[in-house]
Design a protein around this motif. Structure first.
Motif, PDB file in Angstrom:
ATOM      1  N   UNK A  10       0.815  -1.212   0.000  1.00 54.31           N
ATOM      2  CA  UNK A  10       0.000   0.000   0.000  1.00 54.31           C
ATOM      3  C   UNK A  10       0.853   1.267   0.000  1.00 54.31           C
ATOM      4  N   UNK A  11       1.851   1.273  -0.890  1.00 55.63           N
ATOM      5  CA  UNK A  11       2.660   2.458  -1.097  1.00 55.63           C
ATOM      6  C   UNK A  11       3.763   2.668  -0.079  1.00 55.63           C
ATOM      7  N   UNK A  12       3.911   1.811   0.898  1.00 51.03           N
ATOM      8  CA  UNK A  12       4.932   1.979   1.926  1.00 51.03           C
ATOM      9  C   UNK A  12       5.860   0.770   1.880  1.00 51.03           C
ATOM     10  N   UNK A  13       7.151   1.016   1.770  1.00 51.67           N
ATOM     11  CA  UNK A  13       8.093  -0.098   1.730  1.00 51.67           C
ATOM     12  C   UNK A  13       8.063  -0.834   3.063  1.00 51.67           C
ATOM     13  N   UNK A  14       8.030  -2.153   3.000  1.00 52.40           N
ATOM     14  CA  UNK A  14       8.049  -2.981   4.203  1.00 52.40           C
ATOM     15  C   UNK A  14       8.952  -4.171   3.963  1.00 52.40           C
ATOM     16  N   UNK A  15       9.414  -4.775   5.025  1.00 50.00           N
ATOM     17  CA  UNK A  15      10.213  -5.988   4.899  1.00 50.00           C
ATOM     18  C   UNK A  15       9.299  -7.118   4.441  1.00 50.00           C
ATOM     19  N   UNK A  16       9.796  -8.003   3.592  1.00 54.53           N
ATOM     20  CA  UNK A  16       8.969  -9.072   3.045  1.00 54.53           C
ATOM     21  C   UNK A  16       8.352  -9.920   4.152  1.00 54.53           C
ATOM     22  N   UNK A  17       9.095 -10.189   5.188  1.00 56.91           N
ATOM     23  CA  UNK A  17       8.587 -11.036   6.266  1.00 56.91           C
ATOM     24  C   UNK A  17       7.451 -10.370   7.034  1.00 56.91           C
ATOM     25  N   UNK A  18       7.414  -9.040   7.026  1.00 62.50           N
ATOM     26  CA  UNK A  18       6.378  -8.328   7.767  1.00 62.50           C
ATOM     27  C   UNK A  18       5.113  -8.099   6.954  1.00 62.50           C
ATOM     28  N   UNK A  19       5.169  -8.296   5.645  1.00 65.55           N
ATOM     29  CA  UNK A  19       4.026  -7.992   4.777  1.00 65.55           C
ATOM     30  C   UNK A  19       2.885  -8.972   5.038  1.00 65.55           C
ATOM     31  N   UNK A  21      -0.065 -11.451   4.238  1.00 63.79           N
ATOM     32  CA  UNK A  21      -0.129 -12.397   3.120  1.00 63.79           C
ATOM     33  C   UNK A  21      -1.126 -12.022   2.032  1.00 63.79           C
ATOM     34  N   UNK A  22      -2.168 -11.248   2.358  1.00 67.15           N
ATOM     35  CA  UNK A  22      -3.163 -10.881   1.354  1.00 67.15           C
ATOM     36  C   UNK A  22      -3.015  -9.437   0.886  1.00 67.15           C
ATOM     37  N   UNK A  23      -1.891  -8.795   1.194  1.00 71.32           N
ATOM     38  CA  UNK A  23      -1.652  -7.425   0.777  1.00 71.32           C
ATOM     39  C   UNK A  23      -1.131  -7.398  -0.658  1.00 71.32           C
ATOM     40  N   UNK A  24      -1.349  -6.268  -1.313  1.00 70.39           N
ATOM     41  CA  UNK A  24      -0.756  -6.049  -2.631  1.00 70.39           C
ATOM     42  C   UNK A  24       0.700  -5.677  -2.410  1.00 70.39           C
ATOM     43  N   UNK A  25       1.577  -6.398  -3.087  1.00 69.99           N
ATOM     44  CA  UNK A  25       3.012  -6.114  -3.007  1.00 69.99           C
ATOM     45  C   UNK A  25       3.515  -5.811  -4.401  1.00 69.99           C
ATOM     46  N   UNK A  73      15.826  -1.646 -15.404  1.00 72.18           N
ATOM     47  CA  UNK A  73      15.162  -1.580 -14.095  1.00 72.18           C
ATOM     48  C   UNK A  73      13.848  -0.805 -14.184  1.00 72.18           C
ATOM     49  N   UNK A  74      13.091  -1.039 -15.252  1.00 71.17           N
ATOM     50  CA  UNK A  74      11.887  -0.274 -15.519  1.00 71.17           C
ATOM     51  C   UNK A  74      10.642  -1.155 -15.579  1.00 71.17           C
ATOM     52  N   UNK A  75      10.699  -2.326 -14.944  1.00 71.73           N
ATOM     53  CA  UNK A  75       9.558  -3.240 -14.929  1.00 71.73           C
ATOM     54  C   UNK A  75       9.282  -3.674 -13.497  1.00 71.73           C
ATOM     55  N   UNK A  76       7.996  -3.693 -13.152  1.00 68.74           N
ATOM     56  CA  UNK A  76       7.574  -4.055 -11.807  1.00 68.74           C
ATOM     57  C   UNK A  76       6.383  -4.991 -11.903  1.00 68.74           C
ATOM     58  N   UNK A  77       6.245  -5.855 -10.916  1.00 65.96           N
ATOM     59  CA  UNK A  77       5.079  -6.725 -10.854  1.00 65.96           C
ATOM     60  C   UNK A  77       4.369  -6.520  -9.527  1.00 65.96           C
ATOM     61  N   UNK A  78       3.069  -6.763  -9.561  1.00 65.55           N
ATOM     62  CA  UNK A  78       2.252  -6.718  -8.348  1.00 65.55           C
ATOM     63  C   UNK A  78       1.877  -8.142  -8.000  1.00 65.55           C
ATOM     64  N   UNK A  82       0.063 -14.200  -3.121  1.00 68.42           N
ATOM     65  CA  UNK A  82       1.160 -15.058  -3.552  1.00 68.42           C
ATOM     66  C   UNK A  82       1.328 -15.258  -5.042  1.00 68.42           C
ATOM     67  N   UNK A  83       0.568 -14.534  -5.865  1.00 69.55           N
ATOM     68  CA  UNK A  83       0.732 -14.699  -7.310  1.00 69.55           C
ATOM     69  C   UNK A  83       0.834 -13.343  -8.007  1.00 69.55           C
ATOM     70  N   UNK A  84       1.509 -13.337  -9.155  1.00 72.58           N
ATOM     71  CA  UNK A  84       1.640 -12.119  -9.946  1.00 72.58           C
ATOM     72  C   UNK A  84       0.293 -11.841 -10.604  1.00 72.58           C
ATOM     73  N   UNK A  85      -0.269 -10.672 -10.312  1.00 69.35           N
ATOM     74  CA  UNK A  85      -1.590 -10.314 -10.812  1.00 69.35           C
ATOM     75  C   UNK A  85      -1.585  -9.003 -11.606  1.00 69.35           C
TER      76      UNK A  85
END
Length: 185
Positions: A10-19, A21-25, A73-78, A82-85
């Protein structure tokens, strides 16, 4: 490379372990994402006017296209659940050096995941990345009937600079192109 953590929630950088599981990353894309990105892209080709072609990319064509963004470095995935959407990319708006300070963005979300804020997260990261890369302006070329994409860009401050009528065709009909811009610096 974008000077931020590799995972965003949600627009704020977080550590992967803290994210959650159902959040958009949103994270930088890598070659292993090609199959998911190509599936989303080719679905947009087949079912929408977001891409003005009716020819899906082959795996080889998709790999070459995707590699061009990865090396810059101009490509990003959401990721969601747990899946790329979704994915987003940016690149120079036009190839001539006079346009070298203007980038364009592209954001695509899998059809069954619309309405979850995925496009918003992707666009936020694309704007930040293009700004950090030194671009002065970001352009969005949007099929004029795509009100969801136009509204998304408006929420980020993009302004409508005009619509070119009947500039392209797809599915046997003429398409209009709305051009939007956002000042980055």
């Amino acid at each position: 490379m974008l000077d931020m953590d590799p995972i965003y929630e949600t627009g704020v950088a977080v550590a992967e372990a803290e994210a959650a599981p159902d959040a958009v990353r949103v994270r930088a894309a890598h070659p292993d994402d090609l199959a998911a990105v190509l599936a989303i892209r080719n679905d947009a080709v087949a079912t929408s006017t977001a891409l003005w072609t009716e020819t899906p990319q082959t795996p080889a064509e998709g790999a070459a296209w995707f590699a061009g963004f990865l090396e810059k470095d101009a490509a990003f995935v959401a990721e969601y659940a747990g899946e790329v959407v979704g994915f987003g990319v940016y690149c120079p708006w036009r190839p001539l050096e006079g346009f070298r300070h203007s980038a364009e963005n592209s954001v695509y979300v899998r059809g069954d995941r619309h309405g979850l804020g995925i496009g918003t997260e992707l666009l936020a990261v694309l704007i930040a990345a293009a700004r950090q890369a030194g671009y002065h302006l970001m352009i969005a070329d949007i099929e004029a009937g795509n009100t969801a994409s136009i509204r998304l860009h408006e929420r980020f401050g993009f302004e409508n600079v005009g619509t070119v009528r009947e500039v392209g065709t797809k599915f046997g009909r003429w398409l209009d192109l709305t051009i939007m811009r956002l000042q980055l610096s």
